[in-house]
Design a protein around this motif. Structure first.
Motif, PDB file in Angstrom:
ATOM      1  N   ALA A  20       0.862  -1.187   0.000  1.00  0.00           N
ATOM      2  CA  ALA A  20       0.000   0.000   0.000  1.00  0.00           C
ATOM      3  C   ALA A  20       0.897   1.236   0.000  1.00  0.00           C
ATOM      4  N   ALA A  21       1.341   1.619  -1.179  1.00  0.00           N
ATOM      5  CA  ALA A  21       2.258   2.756  -1.286  1.00  0.00           C
ATOM      6  C   ALA A  21       2.333   3.193  -2.738  1.00  0.00           C
ATOM      7  N   GLY A  22       2.963   4.334  -2.944  1.00  0.00           N
ATOM      8  CA  GLY A  22       3.220   4.800  -4.295  1.00  0.00           C
ATOM      9  C   GLY A  22       4.491   4.156  -4.833  1.00  0.00           C
ATOM     10  N   GLU A  23       5.197   4.883  -5.668  1.00  0.00           N
ATOM     11  CA  GLU A  23       6.425   4.363  -6.270  1.00  0.00           C
ATOM     12  C   GLU A  23       7.518   4.241  -5.220  1.00  0.00           C
ATOM     13  N   ILE A  24       8.037   3.019  -5.022  1.00  0.00           N
ATOM     14  CA  ILE A  24       9.107   2.781  -4.060  1.00  0.00           C
ATOM     15  C   ILE A  24      10.409   3.369  -4.609  1.00  0.00           C
ATOM     16  N   TYR A  25      11.142   4.087  -3.750  1.00  0.00           N
ATOM     17  CA  TYR A  25      12.388   4.699  -4.198  1.00  0.00           C
ATOM     18  C   TYR A  25      13.400   3.602  -4.533  1.00  0.00           C
ATOM     19  N   GLY A  26      13.892   3.641  -5.754  1.00  0.00           N
ATOM     20  CA  GLY A  26      14.766   2.575  -6.223  1.00  0.00           C
ATOM     21  C   GLY A  26      14.021   1.506  -6.974  1.00  0.00           C
ATOM     22  N   SER A  27      12.692   1.672  -7.035  1.00  0.00           N
ATOM     23  CA  SER A  27      11.818   0.788  -7.811  1.00  0.00           C
ATOM     24  C   SER A  27      11.998  -0.684  -7.438  1.00  0.00           C
ATOM     25  N   GLU A  28      11.889  -1.569  -8.430  1.00  0.00           N
ATOM     26  CA  GLU A  28      11.919  -3.011  -8.168  1.00  0.00           C
ATOM     27  C   GLU A  28      13.259  -3.473  -7.598  1.00  0.00           C
ATOM     28  N   HIS A  29      14.322  -2.743  -7.902  1.00  0.00           N
ATOM     29  CA  HIS A  29      15.637  -3.119  -7.376  1.00  0.00           C
ATOM     30  C   HIS A  29      15.627  -3.150  -5.847  1.00  0.00           C
ATOM     31  N   ARG A  30      14.959  -2.135  -5.224  1.00  0.00           N
ATOM     32  CA  ARG A  30      14.913  -2.094  -3.763  1.00  0.00           C
ATOM     33  C   ARG A  30      13.929  -3.093  -3.169  1.00  0.00           C
ATOM     34  N   LEU A  31      13.066  -3.638  -3.996  1.00  0.00           N
ATOM     35  CA  LEU A  31      12.103  -4.626  -3.505  1.00  0.00           C
ATOM     36  C   LEU A  31      12.590  -6.065  -3.669  1.00  0.00           C
ATOM     37  N   SER A  32      13.747  -6.248  -4.268  1.00  0.00           N
ATOM     38  CA  SER A  32      14.191  -7.612  -4.621  1.00  0.00           C
ATOM     39  C   SER A  32      14.358  -8.503  -3.400  1.00  0.00           C
ATOM     40  N   VAL A  33      14.964  -7.983  -2.327  1.00  0.00           N
ATOM     41  CA  VAL A  33      15.168  -8.794  -1.122  1.00  0.00           C
ATOM     42  C   VAL A  33      13.833  -9.133  -0.478  1.00  0.00           C
ATOM     43  N   LEU A  34      12.951  -8.165  -0.396  1.00  0.00           N
ATOM     44  CA  LEU A  34      11.626  -8.392   0.190  1.00  0.00           C
ATOM     45  C   LEU A  34      10.825  -9.379  -0.651  1.00  0.00           C
ATOM     46  N   ARG A  35      10.910  -9.250  -1.966  1.00  0.00           N
ATOM     47  CA  ARG A  35      10.164 -10.148  -2.842  1.00  0.00           C
ATOM     48  C   ARG A  35      10.729 -11.572  -2.788  1.00  0.00           C
ATOM     49  N   GLU A  36      12.037 -11.703  -2.610  1.00  0.00           N
ATOM     50  CA  GLU A  36      12.646 -13.029  -2.497  1.00  0.00           C
ATOM     51  C   GLU A  36      12.172 -13.732  -1.225  1.00  0.00           C
ATOM     52  N   ALA A  37      12.016 -12.959  -0.155  1.00  0.00           N
ATOM     53  CA  ALA A  37      11.546 -13.537   1.117  1.00  0.00           C
ATOM     54  C   ALA A  37      10.053 -13.832   1.077  1.00  0.00           C
ATOM     55  N   PHE A  38       9.290 -13.002   0.336  1.00  0.00           N
ATOM     56  CA  PHE A  38       7.829 -13.155   0.273  1.00  0.00           C
ATOM     57  C   PHE A  38       7.392 -13.040  -1.192  1.00  0.00           C
ATOM     58  N   PRO A  39       7.416 -14.148  -1.921  1.00  0.00           N
ATOM     59  CA  PRO A  39       7.122 -14.114  -3.368  1.00  0.00           C
ATOM     60  C   PRO A  39       5.716 -13.637  -3.709  1.00  0.00           C
ATOM     61  N   ARG A  40       4.780 -13.730  -2.770  1.00  0.00           N
ATOM     62  CA  ARG A  40       3.393 -13.361  -3.069  1.00  0.00           C
ATOM     63  C   ARG A  40       3.124 -11.874  -2.788  1.00  0.00           C
ATOM     64  N   ILE A  41       4.062 -11.046  -3.127  1.00  0.00           N
ATOM     65  CA  ILE A  41       3.889  -9.591  -3.009  1.00  0.00           C
ATOM     66  C   ILE A  41       3.140  -9.083  -4.237  1.00  0.00           C
ATOM     67  N   VAL A  42       2.137  -8.260  -3.994  1.00  0.00           N
ATOM     68  CA  VAL A  42       1.355  -7.695  -5.095  1.00  0.00           C
ATOM     69  C   VAL A  42       1.145  -6.210  -4.868  1.00  0.00           C
ATOM     70  N   LYS A  43       0.854  -5.510  -5.950  1.00  0.00           N
ATOM     71  CA  LYS A  43       0.476  -4.097  -5.913  1.00  0.00           C
ATOM     72  C   LYS A  43      -0.774  -3.933  -6.765  1.00  0.00           C
ATOM     73  N   LYS A  44      -1.433  -2.795  -6.629  1.00  0.00           N
ATOM     74  CA  LYS A  44      -2.676  -2.582  -7.375  1.00  0.00           C
ATOM     75  C   LYS A  44      -2.450  -2.661  -8.880  1.00  0.00           C
ATOM     76  N   GLU A  45      -1.258  -2.226  -9.322  1.00  0.00           N
ATOM     77  CA  GLU A  45      -0.948  -2.266 -10.744  1.00  0.00           C
ATOM     78  C   GLU A  45      -0.851  -3.699 -11.271  1.00  0.00           C
ATOM     79  N   MET A  46      -0.606  -4.669 -10.385  1.00  0.00           N
ATOM     80  CA  MET A  46      -0.518  -6.068 -10.784  1.00  0.00           C
ATOM     81  C   MET A  46      -1.888  -6.753 -10.790  1.00  0.00           C
ATOM     82  N   LEU A  47      -2.821  -6.206 -10.033  1.00  0.00           N
ATOM     83  CA  LEU A  47      -4.126  -6.853  -9.857  1.00  0.00           C
ATOM     84  C   LEU A  47      -5.211  -6.279 -10.767  1.00  0.00           C
TER      85      LEU A  47
END
Length: 501
Positions: free
Chosen positions: A337-364
């Motif tokens: 629940a946020a806007g554009e994450i600073y650093g985009s997907e690069h900064r989300l890589s560790v979080l996404r690796e730990a929790f693969p079922r991460i989604v955003k409104k743009e994906m749904l």
């Protein structure tokens, strides 16, 4: 026949003799034509109405007889609740307000301004929303909130105009009095210092509205009015409500979900001065942005000091460790629940690796569904707000306005689980784990212990009368609206909310 032949001779005598009582006066042709046309129209109108009623009745019979053929009965839309009767009072003047900040800061301000208008017996104009802040969102009130519902649902408390009457417009030469009310003010301030201004100036314009009403010390009816505006008077537009409901429905069909308010966005990092985990280039970019905005008073900020005090949002990498320590497994569905994450997907890589079922409104949602809300940050934030309120668990990584207002909504809805991260303690634990002082098991135990009483359960709002900015925010814990009478003591009497960041 003799009478007909002598009609001309008898005409003179007929002028002298009164006509027989039983013979009506002849009607002009125009009058007869007019009556005929009107009768025809009336008859056809009746026939059309009867035909329509017959079709409606036949359709109802058809559907009633066919219900058993379908898997679900025909839905009947519930009637809207009756409007409350308007409050009858003599208005002391007109209050015009311009809200400042993001969506949820403005939402709280609107609730406060309705309350001030009620206290002073004023007529309120539908609030203007901020279009000049960092977000530069051109949305007006009617683009985000249901303005008709706002006016009608509160009419038993405050008279609300959709717009300022023209005679008070600057276009017509009217000189409006403007002022920012004093922050965290109580009833006495508004009654003694603000109300007299309306005797001199028929219209007063509040050009700033953030935190202009005290958290505590207000009468119970006023506190409950703040809640009523927040929880009932402010509804999003039907378009936003429909799309928000669709988002929630999609997520719920996939199972329980966590709404993670990951406030790792460029504006937050720049204005808070938090650059932990950023490269030197990124830190310099954020600093330049802070200096670009003259209204942001604090320029030179020590990032590590602020982080140690718990004043920075957690990084995505830190969040991944904290969520695992709290017991969330890899299969947890997480909505960002946020806007554009600073650093985009690069900064989300560790979080996404730990929790693969991460989604955003743009994906749904389809891009076409979001298109009308693009470049309107407040409308996009409204979608995140609805999902966050409906989530099974809400976790904000920073205690900004959205985090606080969503927390209060979830308390109002039955104290739904909200994990309020103890950032100051977490920074200590994260650093100890990073330098190998704490093993993973020790780290996980310590994280869980730090959050045992930070799950949004009933608690008293903390009061610091000489430091209102540091006390608990009314809209995060509107305790006056969560209980009645002795139930309040049962809920709050044995608890203490000395929570820190």
């Amino acid at each position: 026949m003799e009478v007909i032949r002598s009609e001309t001779n008898n005409q003179a005598r007929s002028d002298k003799l009164p006509p027989p009582a039983s013979s009506p006066a002849p009607k002009p042709r125009v009058q007869v034509w007019f009556v005929t046309v009107c009768s025809t129209i009336l008859i056809w109108t009746c026939l059309v109405q009867l035909f329509a009623a017959g079709e409606l009745w036949r359709t109802r019979i058809f559907f009633t007889g066919q219900v058993s053929r379908f898997s679900a009965p025909v839905e009947t839309l519930p009637l809207p609740p009756p409007l409350p009767p308007p409050r009858n009072y003599t208005s002391n003047g007109i209050l015009l307000v311009s809200c400042n900040g993001g969506l949820n800061q403005m939402r709280s301000a609107i609730c406060d301004m309705v309350t001030v208008a009620r206290l002073l017996n004023l007529t309120l104009v539908v609030p203007e929303l901020d279009k000049t802040s960092f977000w530069a969102d051109p949305s007006g009130f009617e683009d985000i909130f249901d303005v008709r519902h706002f006016i009608d649902s509160l009419r038993d408390e405050v008279r609300i105009f959709r717009r300022l009457p023209k005679r008070y417009s600057s276009k017509y030469g009217y000189q409006m009095f403007e002022m920012p009310p004093v922050s965290w003010s109580d009833e006495n301030y508004y009654l003694k210092q603000v109300l007299p201004l309306f005797s001199k100036h028929k219209v007063v314009h509040f050009n700033r509205t953030d935190t202009r009403l005290a958290n505590n010390g207000l009468s119970l009816p006023l506190q409950r009015l703040r809640c009523r505006v927040n929880f009932q008077g402010l509804k999003f537009t039907p378009q936003l409500e429909a799309l928000g409901s669709k988002l929630v429905r999609i997520l719920q069909q996939r199972g329980p979900f966590v709404a993670l308010h990951l406030r790792y966005e460029m504006d937050m990092l720049a204005f808070s001065g938090c650059t932990h985990g950023c490269s030197l280039e990124e830190a310099e970019e954020l600093k330049k942005m802070r200096y670009t905005y003259p209204w942001w008073r604090e320029k030179e900020i020590n990032s590590e000091e602020r982080r140690a005090q718990g004043l920075c949002p957690l990084t995505p990498e830190e969040v991944a460790l904290v969520l695992k320590a709290l017991g969330f497994d890899r299969d947890t569905q997480i909505y960002i629940a946020a806007g554009e994450i600073y650093g985009s997907e690069h900064r989300l890589s560790v979080l996404r690796e730990a929790f693969p079922r991460i989604v955003k409104k743009e994906m749904l949602l389809e891009s076409s569904e979001l298109q009308q809300f693009q470049n309107h940050s407040s409308q996009m934030a409204a979608l995140d707000f609805m999902v966050s309120v409906a989530s099974n668990t809400f976790i904000p990584t920073y205690d900004g306005n959205m985090a606080k207002v969503v927390e209060g909504h979830r308390r109002y809805l039955g104290f739904k689980k909200t994990i309020l991260l103890h950032r100051k303690r977490l920074v200590e634990l994260l650093d100890l784990h990073t330098n190998k002082t704490l093993t993973w098991d020790q780290f996980a135990v310590a994280v869980k212990e730090a959050h045992e009483r930070r799950t949004g359960a009933p608690t008293q709002r903390r009061v610091i009368s000489d430091k209102p900015k540091e006390e608990d925010y009314f809209y995060a814990n509107p305790q006056e609206c969560l209980c009645e009478g002795t139930i309040c003591h049962d809920l709050f009497g044995h608890r203490n909310s000395s929570l820190t960041r």
